[in-house]
Scaffold this motif. Sequence first.
Motif: not given
Length: 416
Positions: A32-37, A14-27, A140-143
């Motif tokens: 996310i901004a282009r998807q249906n929330e 879990c923390i590895s997956l969260v780490g990946i999310l944070l590394v690529y947060r901007t992208a 940001e909320r979805i992230f």
Amino acid sequence: MLVIVAKTIVSLICISLVGILLVYRTAIEQWIARQNERLLLGGVWVATRLVPFIVIFVIVGFTPFSDLDGFYNQAREAVQLKMVYRDFYCMYSPFFPYVNALALGFWMDKKAIIFIMILIEGGALWATNRYFQALLPSSERIFKSLIYLLLPGSLVFCVFGGQEDEWMWFLLISAYLVWQRTKRVEWFGVGLVVGFMFTKAVFILVGPALLFLVPKPVKWIGAAATAGIVCLGALYYFTEFLWLEQPLHEAATLRAPNWLSVLNPLTFGVLQAGAKGWNWLGLLTTVGVGVGLAYRLQKVDFVRAFSAVFVVVYGTMMVVQQSAYSSYIFIFLLPLTFVWVDFSNRKETVMFLLFNVLSVIHPSLWWRLKSPYYSSPAAIFAQPMYILDYILQVGVVICTIYFLRMVWKKSLLLAQ
């Protein structure tokens, strides 16, 4: 001990997956901004909740554990329409076993209760997104929803443990959302009574702080009092004072970790763990801290102020109440994740992930060691697993205090 190893492995993944999310947060946020929330949030919820549930409990056939035995036994009695407290013991609020009983009407198995917990957690996540809608942009909320769904604390306590602690946050912010939608603060007062009837007694700990955060106190307190008198009258008619005695009895149970479980062995038991006085001191401290913070946040918008007060109240309870243990992180994990942890701050992020991992691992170890409670340093060193247990206890308490201090300081900056 296989369960502890499994939880440790799951936590590391879990923390590895969260780490990946944070590394690529901007992208990721740009994507996310282009998807249906709604579709994206629903899809991730299915992938992180329903899919693990089906794999673990349906395909593999794993047998759930922890508090589920108690939930299941109470729900079986409720399915037969027996009267809570009078016909069967219950340490939770009166409607709680009947909600779980709805699941048993379709599937007479403890796994059905976990399914109910997953659905309600999904509702809590949806309501949290609505609650913070004006405060945080959609991406940001979805992230942060993705981060929450992948946290060890949320995944393990919900899917593996079937814990209900986030119900309190869910029902409180739902009362707020109804108030905002109807423009009638009276509904907020009624919502507080409904929340108490569905969760557990500690739900009311945040109540006094609301006097400083919610306008028109006469209206909403009057509505709450009216609904409360009706509910309490019915409870007394059917159960006399059993509705109060059974939950209070639970408060006397010694658990860990909390300040008393950590300091008791260092003082050679002189603190007299288990004394009723500590329950009252813990109660007064918890309520007092919440009221103190709410008083200083009166001019801060309700959404931020209440989320801070909620975290501080139940984080304090997790440290000071002698019946508290680390699964209580699940009570305030949603607001802590969405607002108060700065994921661009490496120290906060590491402490937050460590807090999750320690909180997930400790309960399983502690229960499998048959709930040890140490009265001296020698008792801790009696065997290696006791040493590990105590280290985890200290870690959870330190992390809790760290985030209490952090939220307190950040929220007071908003009041300046």
